[in-house]
Design an enzyme around this catalytic site. Sequence first.
Site, PDB file in Angstrom:
ATOM      1  N   SER A   1       0.841  -1.192   0.000  1.00  0.00           N
ATOM      2  CA  SER A   1       0.000   0.000   0.000  1.00  0.00           C
ATOM      3  C   SER A   1       0.875   1.240   0.000  1.00  0.00           C
ATOM      4  CB  SER A   1      -0.905   0.011   1.237  1.00  0.00           C
ATOM      5  OG  SER A   1      -1.570   1.256   1.337  1.00  0.00           O
TER       6      SER A   1
ATOM      7  N   ASP B   1      -4.738   3.623  -1.915  1.00  0.00           N
ATOM      8  CA  ASP B   1      -5.905   3.887  -1.073  1.00  0.00           C
ATOM      9  C   ASP B   1      -6.394   5.314  -1.284  1.00  0.00           C
ATOM     10  OD1 ASP B   1      -6.397   1.457   0.460  1.00  0.00           O
ATOM     11  OD2 ASP B   1      -4.440   1.804   1.346  1.00  0.00           O
TER      12      ASP B   1
ATOM     13  N   MET C   1      -8.943   8.168  -0.372  1.00  0.00           N
ATOM     14  CA  MET C   1      -9.827   8.558   0.728  1.00  0.00           C
ATOM     15  C   MET C   1     -10.293   9.996   0.523  1.00  0.00           C
ATOM     16  SD  MET C   1      -7.651   7.027   3.938  1.00  0.00           S
ATOM     17  CE  MET C   1      -6.878   5.409   3.847  1.00  0.00           C
TER      18      MET C   1
ATOM     19  N   HIS D   1      -8.247   1.502  -4.644  1.00  0.00           N
ATOM     20  CA  HIS D   1      -9.310   1.232  -3.670  1.00  0.00           C
ATOM     21  C   HIS D   1     -10.019   2.546  -3.366  1.00  0.00           C
ATOM     22  CE1 HIS D   1     -10.221  -0.115   0.762  1.00  0.00           C
ATOM     23  NE2 HIS D   1     -11.319   0.084   0.057  1.00  0.00           N
TER      24      HIS D   1
ATOM     25  N   MET E   1     -12.230   4.603  -1.409  1.00  0.00           N
ATOM     26  CA  MET E   1     -12.940   4.823  -0.148  1.00  0.00           C
ATOM     27  C   MET E   1     -13.579   6.198  -0.203  1.00  0.00           C
ATOM     28  SD  MET E   1     -10.309   3.058   2.571  1.00  0.00           S
ATOM     29  CE  MET E   1      -8.829   3.285   1.580  1.00  0.00           C
TER      30      MET E   1
ATOM     31  N   MET F   1     -12.171  -5.650   4.379  1.00  0.00           N
ATOM     32  CA  MET F   1     -11.425  -4.742   5.240  1.00  0.00           C
ATOM     33  C   MET F   1     -11.145  -5.420   6.584  1.00  0.00           C
ATOM     34  SD  MET F   1     -10.773  -2.076   3.501  1.00  0.00           S
ATOM     35  CE  MET F   1     -10.030  -1.168   4.873  1.00  0.00           C
TER      36      MET F   1
ATOM     37  N   ASP G   1      -7.350  -6.012   3.361  1.00  0.00           N
ATOM     38  CA  ASP G   1      -6.702  -4.710   3.474  1.00  0.00           C
ATOM     39  C   ASP G   1      -6.817  -4.243   4.922  1.00  0.00           C
ATOM     40  OD1 ASP G   1      -5.721  -2.155   3.215  1.00  0.00           O
ATOM     41  OD2 ASP G   1      -7.236  -1.466   1.783  1.00  0.00           O
TER      42      ASP G   1
END
Length: 223
Positions: free
Chosen positions: A9, A36, A38, A67, A69, A138, A174
């Site tokens: 990551s 990631d 976010m 990913h 989010m 998750m 993850d």
Amino acid sequence: MHPVTICPSILSGDFSALGSECRALAEAGSDWVHVDVMDGHFVPNLTFGPQMCAVLRPHIQGTMDVHLMIAPVDPYVEAYAKSGADILSAHIEAGPHVHRTLQAIRGTGCKAGLAINPGTGLDAVAHLLDDIDLVNVMGVNPGFGGQKLIPATIAKVRQLRAMIADRPIRIQVDGGVNARTIHALASAGADLLVAGAAVFEGGPEAYRRNIESLRATAEGVLA
């Protein structure tokens, strides 16, 4: 079962040199980079926008695993696909029409991932198995790195593996993946293990050793 893949990551990398970090991961034998995204709304943090992903793409050899989010997801699918993502994973909790979101992701040519939070059960996933390429379970509540694995994740992965049966769907975990937890996760059926600190600890000169150690531990479980 697919071979176990360690997915570093980049959230745990050096933000002042992310391009160099991605190149160092490739040199260390990693053919995946997990990004990631976010939004400070769906999760309590802000990270990478589409432009940052596009800048990272030339430095990533192999799979760029993005990913999302974020909520809403649909307005941003095309932008993240154009940034060079190979896989886009959206959260089942991010909106009321996740099937439409998965269709939109596949419509861009990306593989479609479905992410589920620790408090979300697997009942809804069963109706989406023919529309996804991976499930991201998750192992922590999303938003921050460095958290400990929630123990119930292991049983959830085992149940999901049974649900998937012989479909070519990969199971990703993850959060909370390290040398102490990877045994149980791999034996339960996870074959994509997202690791942050467990890969990046020690700097670029340690990346190959860290990745190989994690992979060997997981493969030892499955042998």
